[in-house]
Design a protein around this motif. Structure first.
Motif, mmCIF file in Angstrom:
data_model
loop_
_atom_site.group_PDB
_atom_site.id
_atom_site.type_symbol
_atom_site.label_atom_id
_atom_site.label_comp_id
_atom_site.label_asym_id
_atom_site.label_seq_id
_atom_site.Cartn_x
_atom_site.Cartn_y
_atom_site.Cartn_z
ATOM 1 N N LEU A 143 -2.922 -12.780 -2.709
ATOM 2 C CA LEU A 143 -2.572 -12.052 -3.924
ATOM 3 C C LEU A 143 -1.478 -12.810 -4.663
ATOM 4 C CD1 LEU A 143 -2.440 -8.237 -3.026
ATOM 5 C CD2 LEU A 143 -4.285 -9.536 -4.119
ATOM 6 N N TRP A 170 7.992 -7.469 -8.300
ATOM 7 C CA TRP A 170 7.344 -8.195 -7.199
ATOM 8 C C TRP A 170 7.710 -7.563 -5.855
ATOM 9 C CZ3 TRP A 170 4.267 -12.760 -6.955
ATOM 10 C CH2 TRP A 170 4.087 -13.265 -5.681
ATOM 11 N N ARG A 171 9.005 -7.334 -5.641
ATOM 12 C CA ARG A 171 9.453 -6.776 -4.363
ATOM 13 C C ARG A 171 8.897 -5.371 -4.143
ATOM 14 N NH1 ARG A 171 15.865 -8.665 -4.454
ATOM 15 N NH2 ARG A 171 15.469 -10.873 -3.945
ATOM 16 N N HIS A 174 5.232 -5.697 -3.126
ATOM 17 C CA HIS A 174 5.176 -6.202 -1.757
ATOM 18 C C HIS A 174 5.507 -5.088 -0.760
ATOM 19 C CE1 HIS A 174 6.720 -8.132 1.896
ATOM 20 N NE2 HIS A 174 5.999 -9.203 1.572
ATOM 21 N N THR A 178 3.085 -3.341 2.116
ATOM 22 C CA THR A 178 3.518 -3.319 3.507
ATOM 23 C C THR A 178 3.480 -1.902 4.060
ATOM 24 O OG1 THR A 178 4.935 -5.253 3.159
ATOM 25 C CG2 THR A 178 5.408 -3.873 5.072
ATOM 26 N N VAL A 185 -2.545 -9.558 3.604
ATOM 27 C CA VAL A 185 -2.226 -10.220 2.336
ATOM 28 C C VAL A 185 -1.377 -11.455 2.567
ATOM 29 C CG1 VAL A 185 -1.008 -10.001 0.131
ATOM 30 C CG2 VAL A 185 -2.383 -8.094 0.993
ATOM 31 N N ARG A 186 -1.734 -12.533 1.899
ATOM 32 C CA ARG A 186 -0.884 -13.705 1.773
ATOM 33 C C ARG A 186 -0.339 -13.695 0.345
ATOM 34 N NH1 ARG A 186 -4.838 -18.138 4.787
ATOM 35 N NH2 ARG A 186 -4.655 -17.243 6.879
ATOM 36 N N TRP A 187 0.959 -13.601 0.230
ATOM 37 C CA TRP A 187 1.602 -13.443 -1.067
ATOM 38 C C TRP A 187 1.869 -14.811 -1.683
ATOM 39 C CZ3 TRP A 187 1.831 -8.760 -3.211
ATOM 40 C CH2 TRP A 187 1.667 -7.660 -2.368
ATOM 41 N N TRP A 189 3.327 -16.783 -4.761
ATOM 42 C CA TRP A 189 4.245 -16.782 -5.899
ATOM 43 C C TRP A 189 3.972 -18.045 -6.706
ATOM 44 C CZ3 TRP A 189 8.545 -20.127 -6.849
ATOM 45 C CH2 TRP A 189 9.467 -19.669 -7.795
ATOM 46 N N TYR A 211 9.523 -12.178 0.901
ATOM 47 C CA TYR A 211 8.523 -11.595 0.008
ATOM 48 C C TYR A 211 7.415 -12.573 -0.379
ATOM 49 C CZ TYR A 211 11.940 -7.866 -0.564
ATOM 50 O OH TYR A 211 12.815 -6.828 -0.329
ATOM 51 N N VAL A 212 7.421 -13.756 0.165
ATOM 52 C CA VAL A 212 6.471 -14.795 -0.239
ATOM 53 C C VAL A 212 5.884 -15.449 1.001
ATOM 54 C CG1 VAL A 212 6.199 -17.008 -1.438
ATOM 55 C CG2 VAL A 212 7.691 -15.231 -2.396
ATOM 56 N N THR A 213 4.561 -15.684 0.965
ATOM 57 C CA THR A 213 3.878 -16.415 2.034
ATOM 58 C C THR A 213 3.676 -17.869 1.649
ATOM 59 O OG1 THR A 213 2.634 -14.371 2.478
ATOM 60 C CG2 THR A 213 1.914 -16.368 3.623
#
Length: 326
Positions: A143, A170-171, A174, A178, A185-187, A189, A211-213
């Motif tokens: 995403l 964004w947060r 996320h 969760t 989900v793979r986040w 950015w 917050y980011v993958t």
């Protein structure tokens, strides 16, 4: 670096109309598709050289991806569609991607809404339903929310929405996913390549490592003389100061007048930089669509073949060092 061209296509009302205006990036459609949920299964260790593609027929049909794959002789591991706000998760497309051993990647575009309202929870009903649909898919989903926010051509970006509001939205998204248990989900950015008065340095929009993958960079070859280091180098340097997450070229293409040798430059540059992968934006217009160019098909096949040779084999665990380097 499309300077708002996607905005021309936001009111597309069907596949035929959408294809006719495919010179704009990020075309998407409004429709509901359902299915029977099944349990989430964890993702396998990543192949650290992903090929991704966006085809104009997506998400209505997977046929464009199948044609692309057949022509270049390689199967994409990431298949993209662009999604407007209020559009549900396209489960049928995601299942088609999974059946072809690809991960669906959704570029969620928050057009016509307030990011401050998003951060305040005013769209939680929609987002909660979306998160549950993604969870029900039970396979990895990438995403990307509000891509190219460091540029000024989108309402959620530079000059229109403050970085602090973007980060808060964004947060919130996320955290909501969760809470809904959407652990598949793979986040991603995603920023635009920096340079010029319409694009800012990226730091202010960084939501934080938790917050980011993956981190993504969008960049297109719109100048004949430009090479990978000039197009992506400064943005890669800024991104690596923020995160040790894997880096993906999340959208890339070349203008028809630039020359097909830039396809080789794109994949060679990604390989030299140890990047996670490259997503090709295969749309005719301001970009070259390789299906109509036999010479481009041959160059693309060769470039991708060399790129895949650098891949860490699927199934081999990824070490912390490799994950950081990429």
């Amino acid at each position: 670096m499309k300077y708002g061209l996607r905005a021309l296509a936001i009111n597309a009302i069907g596949l035929a109309a959408a294809v006719s205006i495919a010179v704009a990036a990020g075309i998407h459609f409004e429709h509901q598709k359902g299915g029977v949920p099944h349990p989430y299964t964890p993702a396998p260790p990543p192949l650290l050289s992903y090929l991704g593609v966006y085809e104009p027929a997506s998400p209505d049909s997977y046929s464009g991806v199948e044609t692309f794959s057949r022509l270049i002789g390689h199967r994409p591991q990431i298949t993209v569609y662009y999604s407007s706000w209020w559009e549900p998760f396209q489960l049928a497309f995601a299942r088609a991607a999974n059946a072809h051993h690809a991960i669906p990647m959704v570029q969620i575009e928050p057009r016509g809404i307030s990011l401050a309202a998003t951060a305040a929870g005013q769209y939680d009903s929609y987002l909660g339903a979306y998160a549950r649909a993604v969870r029900s898919f039970g396979q990895p989903v990438i995403l990307a929310f509000g891509h190219e926010m460091n540029a000024d051509w989108y309402s959620w970006g530079y000059r229109h929405t403050s970085p602090s509001v973007f980060v808060a939205a964004w947060r919130h998204i996320h955290n909501l996913f969760t809470a809904e248990g959407a652990g598949n989900v793979r986040w991603l950015w995603t920023v635009n390549v920096v340079g010029g008065p319409r694009v800012k340095a990226i730091r202010a929009w960084w939501p934080g490592a938790s917050y980011v993958t993956w981190a993504g960079i969008d960049g297109h070859y719109f100048q004949p003389g430009i090479r990978f280091p000039q197009l992506f180098g400064a943005t890669l340097a800024q991104t690596r100061k923020l995160t040790r997450d894997p880096l993906l070229i999340a959208e890339a293409g070349i203008a028809p007048f630039v020359g097909i040798t830039k396809i080789t430059d794109l994949f060679a540059g990604a390989q030299a930089q140890g990047l996670l992968g490259v997503v090709w934006f295969d749309v005719k217009g301001h970009n070259l669509r390789i299906e109509t160019d036999p010479a481009a098909i041959a160059v693309f096949e060769q470039a991708v073949g060399r790129y895949f040779k650098s891949a860490i084999p699927a199934g081999r665990p990824v070490t912390n060092t490799e994950g950081a380097r990429r």
